[in-house]
Motif scaffolding. Structure first.
Motif, PDB file in Angstrom:
ATOM      1  N   SER A   1       0.832  -1.199   0.000  1.00  3.84           N
ATOM      2  CA  SER A   1       0.000   0.000   0.000  1.00  3.84           C
ATOM      3  C   SER A   1       0.870   1.254   0.000  1.00  3.84           C
ATOM      4  O   SER A   1       1.801   1.364   0.810  1.00  3.84           O
ATOM      5  CB  SER A   1      -0.906   0.014   1.236  1.00  3.84           C
ATOM      6  N   PRO A   2       0.592   2.226  -0.901  1.00  2.00           N
ATOM      7  CA  PRO A   2       1.411   3.446  -0.952  1.00  2.00           C
ATOM      8  C   PRO A   2       1.006   4.488   0.089  1.00  2.00           C
ATOM      9  O   PRO A   2       1.630   5.542   0.172  1.00  2.00           O
ATOM     10  CB  PRO A   2       1.155   3.970  -2.363  1.00  2.00           C
ATOM     11  N   ILE A   3      -0.035   4.199   0.875  1.00  5.24           N
ATOM     12  CA  ILE A   3      -0.532   5.170   1.849  1.00  5.24           C
ATOM     13  C   ILE A   3      -0.407   4.586   3.252  1.00  5.24           C
ATOM     14  O   ILE A   3      -1.059   3.579   3.571  1.00  5.24           O
ATOM     15  CB  ILE A   3      -2.014   5.533   1.574  1.00  5.24           C
ATOM     16  N   PRO A   4       0.447   5.171   4.105  1.00  5.44           N
ATOM     17  CA  PRO A   4       0.564   4.678   5.480  1.00  5.44           C
ATOM     18  C   PRO A   4      -0.666   5.054   6.305  1.00  5.44           C
ATOM     19  O   PRO A   4      -1.193   6.164   6.189  1.00  5.44           O
ATOM     20  CB  PRO A   4       1.821   5.393   5.995  1.00  5.44           C
ATOM     21  N   HIS A   5      -1.121   4.114   7.107  1.00  7.70           N
ATOM     22  CA  HIS A   5      -2.299   4.382   7.954  1.00  7.70           C
ATOM     23  C   HIS A   5      -2.166   3.588   9.256  1.00  7.70           C
ATOM     24  O   HIS A   5      -2.328   2.368   9.262  1.00  7.70           O
ATOM     25  CB  HIS A   5      -3.589   3.979   7.238  1.00  7.70           C
ATOM     26  N   PRO A   6      -1.820   4.264  10.334  1.00  6.69           N
ATOM     27  CA  PRO A   6      -1.549   5.706  10.450  1.00  6.69           C
ATOM     28  C   PRO A   6      -0.089   6.014  10.113  1.00  6.69           C
ATOM     29  O   PRO A   6       0.737   5.111  10.013  1.00  6.69           O
ATOM     30  CB  PRO A   6      -1.827   5.967  11.919  1.00  6.69           C
ATOM     31  N   VAL A   7       0.215   7.317   9.965  1.00  2.00           N
ATOM     32  CA  VAL A   7       1.602   7.741   9.722  1.00  2.00           C
ATOM     33  C   VAL A   7       2.384   7.630  11.032  1.00  2.00           C
ATOM     34  O   VAL A   7       1.948   8.129  12.065  1.00  2.00           O
ATOM     35  CB  VAL A   7       1.656   9.191   9.198  1.00  2.00           C
ATOM     36  N   SER A   8       3.526   6.958  10.961  1.00  5.37           N
ATOM     37  CA  SER A   8       4.341   6.747  12.156  1.00  5.37           C
ATOM     38  C   SER A   8       5.813   7.025  11.832  1.00  5.37           C
ATOM     39  O   SER A   8       6.331   6.589  10.805  1.00  5.37           O
ATOM     40  CB  SER A   8       4.178   5.309  12.658  1.00  5.37           C
ATOM     41  N   PHE A   9       6.471   7.758  12.730  1.00  7.59           N
ATOM     42  CA  PHE A   9       7.899   8.044  12.571  1.00  7.59           C
ATOM     43  C   PHE A   9       8.739   7.219  13.539  1.00  7.59           C
ATOM     44  O   PHE A   9       9.900   7.533  13.780  1.00  7.59           O
ATOM     45  CB  PHE A   9       8.164   9.536  12.801  1.00  7.59           C
ATOM     46  N   ALA A  10       8.139   6.166  14.078  1.00  7.07           N
ATOM     47  CA  ALA A  10       8.850   5.342  15.066  1.00  7.07           C
ATOM     48  C   ALA A  10      10.086   4.693  14.461  1.00  7.07           C
ATOM     49  O   ALA A  10      11.113   4.537  15.137  1.00  7.07           O
ATOM     50  CB  ALA A  10       7.909   4.275  15.619  1.00  7.07           C
ATOM     51  N   GLY A  11       9.988   4.300  13.190  1.00  4.30           N
ATOM     52  CA  GLY A  11      11.132   3.664  12.544  1.00  4.30           C
ATOM     53  C   GLY A  11      12.323   4.602  12.450  1.00  4.30           C
ATOM     54  O   GLY A  11      13.464   4.210  12.722  1.00  4.30           O
ATOM     55  N   PHE A  12      12.076   5.865  12.079  1.00  4.12           N
ATOM     56  CA  PHE A  12      13.149   6.845  11.990  1.00  4.12           C
ATOM     57  C   PHE A  12      13.735   7.149  13.370  1.00  4.12           C
ATOM     58  O   PHE A  12      14.952   7.287  13.521  1.00  4.12           O
ATOM     59  CB  PHE A  12      12.650   8.136  11.347  1.00  4.12           C
ATOM     60  N   GLU A  13      12.871   7.241  14.371  1.00  3.33           N
ATOM     61  CA  GLU A  13      13.355   7.501  15.730  1.00  3.33           C
ATOM     62  C   GLU A  13      14.232   6.358  16.216  1.00  3.33           C
ATOM     63  O   GLU A  13      15.273   6.579  16.857  1.00  3.33           O
ATOM     64  CB  GLU A  13      12.163   7.700  16.674  1.00  3.33           C
ATOM     65  N   ARG A  14      13.838   5.129  15.890  1.00  2.00           N
ATOM     66  CA  ARG A  14      14.607   3.962  16.327  1.00  2.00           C
ATOM     67  C   ARG A  14      15.983   3.945  15.670  1.00  2.00           C
ATOM     68  O   ARG A  14      16.983   3.605  16.292  1.00  2.00           O
ATOM     69  CB  ARG A  14      13.839   2.688  15.988  1.00  2.00           C
ATOM     70  N   ILE A  15      16.047   4.320  14.368  1.00  2.00           N
ATOM     71  CA  ILE A  15      17.330   4.308  13.654  1.00  2.00           C
ATOM     72  C   ILE A  15      18.264   5.383  14.189  1.00  2.00           C
ATOM     73  O   ILE A  15      19.450   5.135  14.450  1.00  2.00           O
ATOM     74  CB  ILE A  15      17.096   4.508  12.147  1.00  2.00           C
ATOM     75  N   PHE A  16      17.746   6.617  14.380  1.00  2.00           N
ATOM     76  CA  PHE A  16      18.619   7.722  14.771  1.00  2.00           C
ATOM     77  C   PHE A  16      18.984   7.684  16.251  1.00  2.00           C
ATOM     78  O   PHE A  16      20.053   8.163  16.634  1.00  2.00           O
ATOM     79  CB  PHE A  16      17.949   9.057  14.445  1.00  2.00           C
ATOM     80  N   GLU A  17      18.116   7.115  17.081  1.00  2.00           N
ATOM     81  CA  GLU A  17      18.381   7.116  18.519  1.00  2.00           C
ATOM     82  C   GLU A  17      18.973   5.793  19.012  1.00  2.00           C
ATOM     83  O   GLU A  17      19.700   5.781  20.000  1.00  2.00           O
ATOM     84  CB  GLU A  17      17.083   7.407  19.291  1.00  2.00           C
ATOM     85  N   GLY A  18      18.671   4.711  18.314  1.00  2.00           N
ATOM     86  CA  GLY A  18      19.105   3.407  18.814  1.00  2.00           C
ATOM     87  C   GLY A  18      20.255   2.794  18.052  1.00  2.00           C
ATOM     88  O   GLY A  18      20.692   1.685  18.393  1.00  2.00           O
ATOM     89  N   THR A  19      20.765   3.480  17.016  1.00  2.00           N
ATOM     90  CA  THR A  19      21.875   2.944  16.230  1.00  2.00           C
ATOM     91  C   THR A  19      22.908   4.038  15.973  1.00  2.00           C
ATOM     92  O   THR A  19      22.716   5.199  16.359  1.00  2.00           O
ATOM     93  CB  THR A  19      21.392   2.408  14.864  1.00  2.00           C
ATOM     94  N   ASN A  20      23.987   3.656  15.321  1.00  2.00           N
ATOM     95  CA  ASN A  20      25.032   4.624  14.935  1.00  2.00           C
ATOM     96  C   ASN A  20      24.818   5.125  13.513  1.00  2.00           C
ATOM     97  O   ASN A  20      25.787   5.399  12.788  1.00  2.00           O
ATOM     98  CB  ASN A  20      26.411   3.974  15.044  1.00  2.00           C
ATOM     99  N   PHE A  21      23.569   5.265  13.111  1.00  2.00           N
ATOM    100  CA  PHE A  21      23.261   5.675  11.743  1.00  2.00           C
ATOM    101  C   PHE A  21      23.954   6.975  11.343  1.00  2.00           C
ATOM    102  O   PHE A  21      24.527   7.041  10.241  1.00  2.00           O
ATOM    103  CB  PHE A  21      21.742   5.797  11.562  1.00  2.00           C
ATOM    104  N   PRO A  22      23.943   8.034  12.161  1.00  2.00           N
ATOM    105  CA  PRO A  22      24.650   9.262  11.746  1.00  2.00           C
ATOM    106  C   PRO A  22      26.145   9.016  11.493  1.00  2.00           C
ATOM    107  O   PRO A  22      26.707   9.566  10.547  1.00  2.00           O
ATOM    108  CB  PRO A  22      24.427  10.216  12.926  1.00  2.00           C
TER     109      PRO A  22
END
Length: 216
Positions: free
Chosen positions: A20-41
């Protein structure tokens, strides 16, 4: 588009509606997990640093080697070019263990040098530049030599500016190849602080898969 949409979905929504091309609901949890829980930067910075140095190095050294093979006459030139062709025919995976042994022997394993130096020149780039330089009329260089220009000055000031199409091609290929480089990082570094994006994400995915298996 689908990948971007999935990144904005919650885990249940992504699992239930992966196409599905439309997220329902919109969630930024994945981005928060990557930037806060990993060495992504840090992975991103390492990738930018390594990719920039390799790209600049390949454009310079590949063009320099290509010009030497195309224009200079010296003993062993044909043998060197045959070696370049031979390297292009060898699958990269075959060279992984020799790369590790050489890096370890020279004492540069697990360093930025190990990430950059072994792949700062590639056979395909040398081949591309050699073929292009051979298409440039030799009369252009003869005029520069009559004016007293050295071989390097002729290469740098006369021939290289004419090689813009080949240089652009080489730059794109080098940037894409070094940005996506993964097998080399497996044998070059082990320190998480030196991981590039492909290596870091692969480590993250393998860890997630292992955690998922351990829960069953």
């Amino acid at each position: 588009m689908i990948q971007l949409a999935n990144s904005l979905k919650s885990e249940p929504d992504a699992a239930a509606n992966p196409l599905s091309p439309i997220p329902h609901p919109v969630s930024f949890a994945g981005f928060e997990r990557i930037f806060e829980g990993t060495n992504f930067p840090l992975w991103l910075v390492n990738s930018l640093l390594v990719t920039t140095v390799i790209t600049v190095g390949r454009v310079f050294f590949d063009s320099l080697a290509g010009y030497a093979l195309a224009r200079l006459r010296f003993r062993g030139r044909q043998a060197i070019f045959a070696g370049v062709i031979a390297v292009m025919a060898v699958p990269g995976v075959v060279l992984l263990i020799p790369k590790f042994l050489v890096l370890n022997q020279f004492g540069i394993y697990d360093s930025y040098t190990a990430l950059i130096l072994p792949i700062i020149v590639d056979a395909a780039g040398v081949f591309i530049m050699k073929q292009f330089f051979e298409s440039v009329p030799a009369s252009m260089e003869e005029a520069a030599r009559i004016d007293g220009a050295s071989v390097f000055r002729t290469y740098w000031s006369v021939v290289l500016p004419m090689a813009r199409p080949a240089l652009i091609t080489l730059t794109i290929l080098s940037f894409q190849g070094s940005w996506n480089e993964f097998p080399h990082t497996l044998v070059a570094v082990q320190d998480p602080d030196l991981f590039t994006l492909p290596r870091g994400l692969a480590d993250l995915v393998s860890g997630s898969l292992g955690a998922a298996r351990s829960t069953h």
